[in-house]
Structures are given as structure tokens and as C-alpha cells.
Design an enzyme around this catalytic site. Sequence first.
Site, short mmCIF file in Angstrom:
data_model
loop_
_atom_site.label_atom_id
_atom_site.label_comp_id
_atom_site.label_asym_id
_atom_site.label_seq_id
_atom_site.Cartn_x
_atom_site.Cartn_y
_atom_site.Cartn_z
N THR A 95 -2.03 -13.39 -2.73
CA THR A 95 -1.57 -14.52 -1.94
C THR A 95 -1.53 -14.37 -0.70
OG1 THR A 95 -0.41 -15.36 -3.92
CG2 THR A 95 0.60 -15.96 -1.87
N ASP A 155 3.60 -18.67 -2.54
CA ASP A 155 3.64 -19.77 -3.39
C ASP A 155 2.73 -19.39 -4.52
OD1 ASP A 155 1.09 -20.57 -2.90
OD2 ASP A 155 1.72 -22.22 -1.77
N HIS A 210 0.93 -1.34 0.13
CA HIS A 210 -0.06 0.06 0.10
C HIS A 210 1.13 1.12 0.02
CE1 HIS A 210 -3.74 -2.25 1.96
NE2 HIS A 210 -3.42 -2.86 0.65
#
Length: 250
Positions: free
Chosen positions: A147, A195, A39
Site C-alpha cells: 500500500t 487504506d 525493513h
Amino acid sequence: MAEVDQKYLKEIEKARRELRALISGNKGAAPLMYQLAWHDAGTYDAEKEKEGPMVLSGSGLNMRRLKSQLEKVSYADLYQLAGVVAVEVTGGPIIDFTPGRKDSLESPQGGRLPDANQDARDLRNTFSRMGLSDDKDIVALCGGLRTMYLGKTPGGETTEDKTHEDNIATDDMKSVGEKTSVPEVEWPGDHLKFDNTYFVYLSSNNKSLMIPMDHALATDTKFLQYVDVYVKDMDAFSKIMQSHIRNSLS
């Protein structure tokens, strides 16, 4: 980027150790650290060469204890270092960190972060403002954010449930400006592991948990070709993220 002295570099290493220890004791802090860095950097305007981590800083309510131990390190450096450490500790690439960002009391204009409720065109326009026009970069950075986006962990607790007064909290993100607009949809992946599961999910055509940004990546033909690349090659995803976290987010 301003030059820093040896004392500053020693403080950076101290901060890195403290951040690692914080995550080791509470992995639920890692997604929040990454979001905070994302951010902070996501407000950058390449044309005006302003905002972003180079100049932006906030009060960082729950970072103050660590910051109080650092005489020289800026909040801007501390926030970006937190993102670097969060990626590394959760299994992402090792990233070189170059300090020297300056703080500012001014907040950026609203509406600069990618809006996860919008379509592919909006994503391209927003990232273009940051100087990022390559679709492979946009897909990777959206994937990195999703993720590790705040949500349910495998144990059924939210990452918010796992935080305490010494952890990063939403007050830190408020202090660096707006929050990314993301609908309240529980992401099925593991937020504590960096991942390529997100890309596997996008390629599965299971749209039940998709937000508009996910749908854009999964259906836009140019974006989708890079989703397929990152499904098949985790190293390709890691290398892109490593490059951008080093050069853009850190």
C-alpha cells in the site's frame, strides 16, 4: 526493550512532532518512512531473538539532522517511530509507541526480508522466521508494505521526486541492510493514503500490474480468504496492522 527515563520520553514526543511536521509539509516522505521501519524490523529472527528494531541501527544519512537534536533517542527507536507516524498521518490506525530499542553497529545477514519475486511458500517461510505463522498476519503485513510502497503518486510524480535533503531517502534503507526485492511495477493505488485499496485490487483479478507476491496472495486459497476479509472490512485490516506495528514493527 530497555527502560527509558522522562527525558527520553520527552525527546520521543519531540521527534514525533518533527516527523509529523515533515510529512505534513511533504507527504511523499510517508511511504519511505514506513518502508524504513518495515525493513528495519523485517530482519528479526524469532528463534535467535536477534536483529530487527530491537538491536539494529544504521547511519540514517537523511535522519541525522533530526537525530542530532535528540541526545538520548536511538536510531532504532527513531526509525520505528517514523513508521508509526507515517501510518497515522496517512489515515491508518493510531498506534501506541513503546521506546527502548538499542542501537548496534552490526548489520543483519542478507536474504532476510520477504522477496516479492517469490511464491506463497517463500512468504510463509520468511514470516515464520520472524515468528509470524498466521496467514491473516502475513496478508495484512504484505498489504501494508505494498500500500505504501515507493511508486507513482496520483499527481504523476514519484515519491522520490518529492523528497529533499531533510527527508528519508534510500540511504537510510541501505543503512539498515538490504532492500525488499520488488519488481519495478507501477502500483495503481495512492501511496499517500493508508487504506484497503490494495486488497480490492487483488480481488479484481486484474493481473496486469501484479508482481509475484501479489499473485501469491490473490491465488493461494488460504491467503485469499483473508484478502476477501480485508476487502470487506477495513477495520479488520487496521486492527491487525495496529497490533503488529505496535508489537512487531515498533
